[in-house]
Design an enzyme around this catalytic site. Structure first.
Site, PDB file in Angstrom:
ATOM      1  N   SER A 163      14.646  -4.149   8.887  1.00  0.00           N
ATOM      2  CA  SER A 163      15.691  -4.791   9.372  1.00  0.00           C
ATOM      3  C   SER A 163      15.533  -5.137  10.686  1.00  0.00           C
ATOM      4  CB  SER A 163      16.818  -3.987   9.513  1.00  0.00           C
ATOM      5  OG  SER A 163      16.468  -2.883  10.231  1.00  0.00           O
ATOM      6  N   GLU A 207       8.548  -9.201  10.056  1.00  0.00           N
ATOM      7  CA  GLU A 207       9.353  -9.717   9.013  1.00  0.00           C
ATOM      8  C   GLU A 207      10.566  -9.174   8.834  1.00  0.00           C
ATOM      9  OE1 GLU A 207       6.600 -12.634   7.954  1.00  0.00           O
ATOM     10  OE2 GLU A 207       8.434 -12.334   7.525  1.00  0.00           O
TER      11      GLU A 207
HETATM   12  N1  LIG Z   1      11.917 -10.227   6.127  1.00  0.00           N
HETATM   13  C1  LIG Z   1      11.335  -9.321   5.305  1.00  0.00           C
HETATM   14  O1  LIG Z   1      10.370  -9.598   4.452  1.00  0.00           O
HETATM   15  C2  LIG Z   1      12.296  -8.091   4.860  1.00  0.00           C
HETATM   16  C3  LIG Z   1      13.509  -7.654   5.492  1.00  0.00           C
HETATM   17  N2  LIG Z   1      14.164  -6.475   5.170  1.00  0.00           N
HETATM   18  C4  LIG Z   1      15.361  -6.104   5.834  1.00  0.00           C
HETATM   19  O2  LIG Z   1      15.346  -4.708   6.058  1.00  0.00           O
HETATM   20  C5  LIG Z   1      16.525  -4.266   5.590  1.00  0.00           C
HETATM   21  C6  LIG Z   1      16.807  -3.347   4.437  1.00  0.00           C
HETATM   22  O3  LIG Z   1      15.544  -2.597   4.332  1.00  0.00           O
HETATM   23  P1  LIG Z   1      15.609  -0.916   5.059  1.00  0.00           P
HETATM   24  O4  LIG Z   1      14.344  -0.498   4.593  1.00  0.00           O
HETATM   25  O5  LIG Z   1      16.841  -0.294   5.017  1.00  0.00           O
HETATM   26  O6  LIG Z   1      15.438  -1.570   6.572  1.00  0.00           O
HETATM   27  P2  LIG Z   1      15.048  -0.498   7.773  1.00  0.00           P
HETATM   28  O7  LIG Z   1      14.905  -1.489   8.833  1.00  0.00           O
HETATM   29  O8  LIG Z   1      16.311   0.583   7.773  1.00  0.00           O
HETATM   30  O9  LIG Z   1      13.746   0.231   7.174  1.00  0.00           O
HETATM   31  C7  LIG Z   1      12.743  -0.365   7.170  1.00  0.00           C
HETATM   32  C8  LIG Z   1      11.639   0.742   7.646  1.00  0.00           C
HETATM   33  O10 LIG Z   1      11.711   0.982   9.019  1.00  0.00           O
HETATM   34  C9  LIG Z   1      11.624   2.392   8.862  1.00  0.00           C
HETATM   35  N3  LIG Z   1      12.412   2.777  10.336  1.00  0.00           N
HETATM   36  C10 LIG Z   1      13.623   2.985  10.279  1.00  0.00           C
HETATM   37  N4  LIG Z   1      14.007   3.248  11.594  1.00  0.00           N
HETATM   38  C11 LIG Z   1      12.976   2.981  12.531  1.00  0.00           C
HETATM   39  C12 LIG Z   1      12.656   3.372  13.625  1.00  0.00           C
HETATM   40  N5  LIG Z   1      13.597   3.748  14.764  1.00  0.00           N
HETATM   41  N6  LIG Z   1      11.207   3.174  14.071  1.00  0.00           N
HETATM   42  C13 LIG Z   1      10.321   2.897  13.326  1.00  0.00           C
HETATM   43  N7  LIG Z   1      10.620   2.800  11.935  1.00  0.00           N
HETATM   44  C14 LIG Z   1      11.800   2.692  11.484  1.00  0.00           C
HETATM   45  C15 LIG Z   1      12.348   2.651   7.596  1.00  0.00           C
HETATM   46  O11 LIG Z   1      11.913   4.242   7.335  1.00  0.00           O
HETATM   47  P3  LIG Z   1      12.771   5.134   6.230  1.00  0.00           P
HETATM   48  O12 LIG Z   1      13.173   4.041   5.126  1.00  0.00           O
HETATM   49  O13 LIG Z   1      11.747   6.256   6.080  1.00  0.00           O
HETATM   50  O14 LIG Z   1      14.223   5.371   7.025  1.00  0.00           O
HETATM   51  C16 LIG Z   1      11.674   1.944   6.782  1.00  0.00           C
HETATM   52  O15 LIG Z   1      10.266   2.317   6.472  1.00  0.00           O
HETATM   53  C17 LIG Z   1      17.422  -5.408   5.460  1.00  0.00           C
HETATM   54  O16 LIG Z   1      18.157  -5.903   6.508  1.00  0.00           O
HETATM   55  C18 LIG Z   1      16.528  -6.461   4.778  1.00  0.00           C
HETATM   56  O17 LIG Z   1      16.714  -7.790   5.340  1.00  0.00           O
HETATM   57  C19 LIG Z   1      13.673  -5.806   4.284  1.00  0.00           C
HETATM   58  C20 LIG Z   1      12.516  -6.219   3.425  1.00  0.00           C
HETATM   59  C21 LIG Z   1      11.731  -7.410   3.609  1.00  0.00           C
END
Ligand SMILES: NC(=O)C1=CN([C@@H]2O[C@H](COP(=O)(O)OP(=O)(O)OC[C@H]3O[C@@H](n4cnc5c(N)ncnc54)[C@H](OP(=O)(O)O)[C@@H]3O)[C@@H](O)[C@H]2O)C=CC1
Ligand SMILES: O=C(O)[C@H](O)CS(=O)(=O)O
Length: 491
Positions: A242, A263
């Site tokens: 995200s 990304e």
């Molecule tokens: N542009 C692209 O290619 C993509 C974009 N996305 C975007 O991501 C979102 C959905 O995916 P989602 O996984 O929920 O996204 P998140 O951003 O919540 O999580 C992505 C990853 O970041 C980790 N994370 C969460 N908080 C932190 C932090 N404070 N510091 C470091 N790492 C952290 C998560 O860990 P954990 O899950 O273990 O909490 C996960 O592994 C949507 O907005 C989507 O559009 C998703 C995929 C591809």
């Protein structure tokens, strides 16, 4: 949830691919703590995975740092050869890797196997790129000067990746990194670590040296993110997820001015003009909107249909969607879509529907969803969507297709561009003058013209505005893991 437990080892041809320990410096290691991995379709625990602490992750970074100089000393062809073996092993184990992915992420088995091949394609492609990391010479600025430009690996790269593509989001980063001569520490999403650990099993079998590729599962993403950003041995952060988390990492990485690839989120417009082939546009809309149950950053999030063809498109889309099956990705029914990843994800889709209805939108398909249980939710279409509704500014990340009506090109381009995001966009039209004008006017990193599927290893994938920084895939992707060195030689 479905009342069924998942005996994952029994579903695999090679149960040794089901690894729950972390992979650090060429060894599978355990720690005092573990965290549960569940099947989102059934809610049952399928594994207890080693939960590394920030200090443990620091040791993985040390291993990657120690291994990097030797790895970079290999010729491009030597790196390519072991990467090719890794690719071959992944494809040989495609069925098992697909089963593991479906069990932890929920996508239907056929779609999971498709992702395995998509993810492997980045390793195949970048193995070849390893042989083509070219520098250049530049005519000197004085008679006694000679100028050379070298391309050298950045060093230790660290990734944080999401749950929606448990293999492809890791290989899309690790493959160019390894090809460039970098070493890699991957922190997979806590929801889907098993696919990443299976990649490690096969990397070891392929002969990728200890310390070159490390997988550090952890329940605390924020702590690992801080270690990646604050540990000076890490020179590159590569993230998919995200925009809000991307901002956190960018702020943390700023202190040491680390190279970052981001990304991030999207909010893709999908535009159907009155000169489009409506049947093709319906198929493209289904392919984009409902891939991975709408849980991709490039899914159509807003569907704009020119008023003259609005009713025809809505009816044809509804007719196709009504036949789509939702179910357990591991079942013999081979559903078109599995469950959403979590109850929070389900609530976000339902909240977007409630918001739209409260502002006048009408659900023309999906009302049967109320009877579904657990994280299951069927494809839903709403008409009468307007720019003041939540999905016009927020990414739904689920199987909701809001149909907006528009009158002319200028209006729809203005609405399509009215977002902080700029990742993927799509439109269907036949007039070539319109195609050129609209493709140039859309403020996005990716534009699909008469197609709803744009993902491939040979093209530069990435966003503009708040959808990210950098590109992954294509011959551009390896540049994210290289530094350019200017050598000025005085004769
Ligand atoms: N542009 C692209 O290619 C993509 C974009 N996305 C975007 O991501 C979102 C959905 O995916 P989602 O996984 O929920 O996204 P998140 O951003 O919540 O999580 C992505 C990853 O970041 C980790 N994370 C969460 N908080 C932190 C932090 N404070 N510091 C470091 N790492 C952290 C998560 O860990 P954990 O899950 O273990 O909490 C996960 O592994 C949507 O907005 C989507 O559009 C998703 C995929 C591809
Ligand atoms: O995580 C995602 O949504 C991916 O980046 C989309 S794709 O590359 O698999 O299309």
């Amino acid at each position: 949830m479905l009342d069924q437990t998942t005996n994952l080892p029994a579903l695999l041809k090679d149960a040794t691919l089901l690894e729950s320990r972390a992979y650090v410096n060429g060894s599978f290691i355990e720690s005092a703590k573990t965290f549960e991995v569940t099947n989102p379709a059934r809610g049952d625990v399928i594994a207890n995975v080693t939960d590394l602490s920030r200090a443990d992750v620091g040791k993985a970074i040390d291993a990657a740092f120690e291994a990097q100089k030797d790895w970079a000393s290999w010729t491009g062809k030597e790196r390519a050869n072991v990467m090719r073996k890794w690719f071959d092993l992944i494809m040989e184990n495609q069925d098992d890797l697909g089963t593991i992915m479906t069990a932890e992420q929920g996508k239907p088995l056929a779609e999971a196997k498709g992702e395995v091949a998509y993810g492997a394609s980045f390793i195949e492609f970048n193995a070849e790129e390893a042989k083509r990391v070219y520098g250049e010479t530049i005519p000197g600025h004085a008679r006694d000067k000679r100028i050379m430009v070298l391309k050298q690996p950045v060093g230790v790269a660290a990734s944080i990746t999401p749950w929606n593509f448990p293999i492809a989001m890791i290989t899309r980063k690790a493959a160019p990194a390894l090809a460039a001569g970098c070493t890699f520490v991957a922190r997979p999403a806590a929801e889907t670590p098993l696919s990443a650990l299976a990649l490690a099993v096969l990397a070891e079998r392929a002969g990728i040296p200890a310390g070159v590729f490390n997988v550090t599962p952890s329940s605390s993403a924020s702590e690992v993110g801080k270690e990646f950003c604050e540990n000076e041995k890490v020179r590159k952060i590569t993230f998919t997820g995200s925009t809000e988390v991307g901002r956190i990492l960018l702020r943390q990485a700023a202190d040491q001015v680390k190279k970052c690839s981001m990304e991030l989120g999207g909010n893709a417009p999908f535009i159907v003009f009155d000169d489009a082939d409506i049947d093709e546009a319906v198929e493209g809309c289904i392919a984009s909107k409902f891939r991975n149950n709408g849980q991709t950053c490039v899914c159509a999030n807003r569907i704009y249909v020119q008023s003259a063809v609005y009713d025809e498109f809505a009816e044809k889309l509804k007719a196709r969607v009504k036949d789509m099956k939702v179910g357990d990705g591991l079942s013999d029914e081979a559903p078109d879509m599995g469950p959403l990843i979590s109850s929070d994800a389900l609530e976000k889709v339902q909240a977007h529907i409630r918001d739209a209805q409260s502002k006048g939108a009408k659900v023309i398909w999906g009302s049967q969803n109320d009877e579904m249980e657990g994280n299951f939710f069927g494809p839903t279409i709403v008409t009468g969507a307007t720019q003041d509704m939540a999905f016009a500014t927020e990414e739904t990340f689920g199987p909701l297709a809001p149909l907006f009506s528009f009158e002319n090109e200028d209006d729809v381009i203005a609405m399509a561009n009215d977002t902080i995001f700029g990742l993927a966009s799509y439109f269907y039209a036949k007039d070539m003058s319109r195609v050129w004008k609209v493709a140039e006017a859309l403020e996005y990193g990716i534009v699909g013209v008469n197609t709803g599927l744009i993902s491939t290893e040979v093209a530069p994938f990435g966003g503009v505005k708040q959808s990210g920084l950098g590109r992954e895939g294509s011959h551009h992707g390896i540049e994210e893991f290289l530094e350019m060195k200017y050598v000025c030689l005085s004769l």
